[in-house]
Scaffold this active site. Structure first.
Site, PDB file in Angstrom:
ATOM      1  N   THR A 208     -12.903 115.191  54.995  1.00 55.47           N
ATOM      2  CA  THR A 208     -11.774 113.797  55.823  1.00 55.47           C
ATOM      3  C   THR A 208     -12.177 112.980  55.645  1.00 55.47           C
ATOM      4  O   THR A 208     -11.511 111.496  55.622  1.00 55.47           O
ATOM      5  CB  THR A 208     -12.898 114.945  56.789  1.00 55.47           C
ATOM      6  OG1 THR A 208     -12.422 116.344  57.687  1.00 55.47           O
ATOM      7  CG2 THR A 208     -12.232 114.105  58.027  1.00 55.47           C
TER       8      THR A 208
ATOM      9  N   THR B  33     -16.892 118.325  55.720  1.00 57.17           N
ATOM     10  CA  THR B  33     -17.825 119.231  56.346  1.00 57.17           C
ATOM     11  C   THR B  33     -18.014 120.262  56.342  1.00 57.17           C
ATOM     12  O   THR B  33     -19.121 120.501  56.664  1.00 57.17           O
ATOM     13  CB  THR B  33     -18.270 117.969  57.695  1.00 57.17           C
ATOM     14  OG1 THR B  33     -16.288 118.599  57.635  1.00 57.17           O
ATOM     15  CG2 THR B  33     -18.197 116.750  58.059  1.00 57.17           C
TER      16      THR B  33
HETATM   17  N1  GLU Z   1     -13.788 118.316  57.362  1.00 51.60           N
HETATM   18  C1  GLU Z   1     -12.910 119.569  56.370  1.00 51.60           C
HETATM   19  C2  GLU Z   1     -13.795 119.344  55.335  1.00 51.60           C
HETATM   20  O1  GLU Z   1     -14.695 119.788  54.904  1.00 51.60           O
HETATM   21  C3  GLU Z   1     -11.592 118.890  56.253  1.00 51.60           C
HETATM   22  C4  GLU Z   1     -10.819 118.820  55.164  1.00 51.60           C
HETATM   23  C5  GLU Z   1     -10.306 119.345  54.243  1.00 51.60           C
HETATM   24  O2  GLU Z   1     -10.135 120.771  54.107  1.00 51.60           O
HETATM   25  O3  GLU Z   1      -9.201 118.370  53.765  1.00 51.60           O
HETATM   26  O4  GLU Z   1     -13.595 118.812  53.379  1.00 51.60           O
END
Ligand code: GLU
Length: 332
Positions: free
Chosen positions: A14, A97
Site C-alpha cells: 500500500t 502490511t
Molecule cells: N496492504 C496490502 C499489502 O500487503 C495491500 C496492497 C496490495 O495487495 O496491493 O500489500
C-alpha cells in the site's frame, strides 16, 4: 555536513500504491498500480531532508505475493549492499502490511548486521486523502538514521510507533493503528522533536542469532493448522501427505488441540514431522507442558503461529532434534 545515506528498498504494498482517485482505499490492490522506490521517495520530498536516499528496486507487488523465496533474496540483497557500500548507514524497506511482520521477523533472524533495518508500510495508498504514506516514510527514515536504532534488530515503523520485528503483528484490517506488540509493547515513538526509544528486545536477533543468511539456501516446508471447536485431523493429514517437514498448531488457547487433531498430530510426530504448539489467541506464552515434552513436541513461547512457522523452518535447516529446537524457541 553530509547527510547519512539510507538505502530504500521497494517491495510494493500500500505504501507504494497509487489508486484511481483520492477516496479509493479499497479496490486498489486490483485496480491501482505500484510505484518503484524512486517514485515513492520523490512523492515525499520531506524524507530527503534527513538522509541521502538510495532507491533499490526489488519487487513492486502486494505483500500477499511475497514468499520465503523472496525473503531469502531480500536478505541476500541487504547483505550484499551492506558489504559493497560501506557508506550506507541503514535500510528502509517499503512493504505491504499484510505479510510485513513475517518478512521482518525472518530478516531479524538471518541478517548479520547491526545497522538499522526498518520495515515501513501504510494503511492508505499514497494517492488517498489523509494517506499515512508520507509521515510513515519520513518516520522510517528518521528511525533508520537514529544512533539508538542500531543493534536493536529489525524494526517496524508505522503510525509514529517503533516496534520490534519479533513482537509486532497487524491487528486491524484498515485502521491506521494496526501494528501492536501485544505482550510487551512497542519500543519507542517518532515525534516532531525526535526519535525516542524506551526499551530494547532481549531475544537473540541479527548478530546474536543462531542463523546466518550465508548458510541458508532453502526454506523447508512448514505449515500452520488452525484449530476451532470440533476441528478434525483432516488438515494435519493433508499437510503430511504434501510432504511438510514441520507443523505449527494454532491451537485453542492456552495451546490445546481437539481430540481428533491430537491423534493426527501424534501420528505426524511419529512419522518425523516436528510439531510446534502455539495458540490462536495472538498473545501469551505456550509453555512446553509435560504432554508436549513427552510427545517430542515444542512450545512456541509467545510467537504467533505465523512467526513460529518461520523460526521452525529456520530451525529445521540446522537440526530436527526437538530439545534443540525448543532451545531455539526459548531464545529467539
Ligand atoms: N496492504 C496490502 C499489502 O500487503 C495491500 C496492497 C496490495 O495487495 O496491493 O500489500
Amino acid at each position: 555536513m553530509s547527510k547519512p545515506k539510507i538505502a530504500v528498498i521497494g517491495t510494493g504494498g500500500t505504501i507504494s500504491s497509487i489508486s484511481t482517485h483520492s477516496l479509493e482505499v479499497l479496490d486498489y490492490p486490483e485496480t491501482g498500480r505500484k510505484m518503484e522506490p524512486a517514485e515513492a521517495i520523490e512523492r515525499v520530498p520531506e524524507a530527503a531532508q534527513f538522509a541521502e536516499l538510495l532507491p533499490l528496486p526489488f519487487r513492486a507487488v502486494g505483500s500477499t505475493k511475497i514468499a520465503p523465496a523472496d525473503w531469502l533474496e531480500l536478505a541476500q540483497l541487504i547483505t550484499r549492499t551492506a558489504r559493497e557500500q560501506a557508506d550506507i548507514s541503514g535500510f528502509v524497506i517499503l512493504h505491504g502490511t499484510a505479510t510485513l511482520e513475517e518478512t521482518a521477523y525472518f530478516l531479524s533472524l538471518v541478517l548479520k548486521t547491526d545497522k538499522p533495518v526498518v520495515l515501513v508500510g501504510a494503511q492508505r495508498p499514497a494517492s488517498a486523502l489523509s494517506s499515512d504514506v508520507g509521515m510513515n516514510l519520513v518516520s522510517a527514515v528518521r528511525t533508520a538514521i537514529d544512533p539508538q536504532a542500531g543493534g536493536k534488530g529489525v524494526l517496524i515503523v508505522l503510525n509514529d510507533e517503533i516496534h520490534s520485528a519479533r513482537d509486532a503483528s497487524k491487528t486491524s484490517t484498515y485502521r491506521l493503528q494496526t501494528f501492536k506488540s501485544r505482550d510487551f509493547g512497542l519500543l519507542g515513538h517518532v515525534d516532531g522533536d525526535g526519535v525516542y526509544f524506551y526499551r530494547a528486545p532481549l531475544r537473540r536477533h541479527t548478530l546474536e542469532s543462531a542463523f546466518d543468511i550465508a548458510r541458508i539456501t532453502e526454506f523447508p516446508r512448514v505449515d500452520i493448522v488452525y484449530s476451532y471447536a470440533g476441528s478434525d485431523g483432516c488438515a494435519v493429514d493433508a499437510f503430511v501427505a504434501a510432504g511438510t517437514r514441520g507443523l505449527v498448531s494454532a491451537g485453542l488457547p492456552p495451546g490445546l488441540t481437539t481430540p481428533l487433531e491430537r491423534e493426527s498430530f501424534e501420528k505426524a510426530a511419529q512419522a518425523g514431522v516436528l510439531i510446534v504448539q502455539s495458540s490462536r489467541a495472538g498473545s501469551g506464552r505456550v509453555a512446553r507442558r509435560s504432554y508436549l515434552k513427552d510427545k517430542a513436541m515444542i512450545g512456541a513461547d509467545n510467537l504467533t503461529p505465523q512467526k513460529a512457522r518461520i523460526l521452525l523452518a529456520l530451525a529445521l535447516t540446522q537440526t530436527s532434534n526437538p530439545d534443540e529446537v525448543q532451545t531455539l524457541f526459548d531464545t529467539h
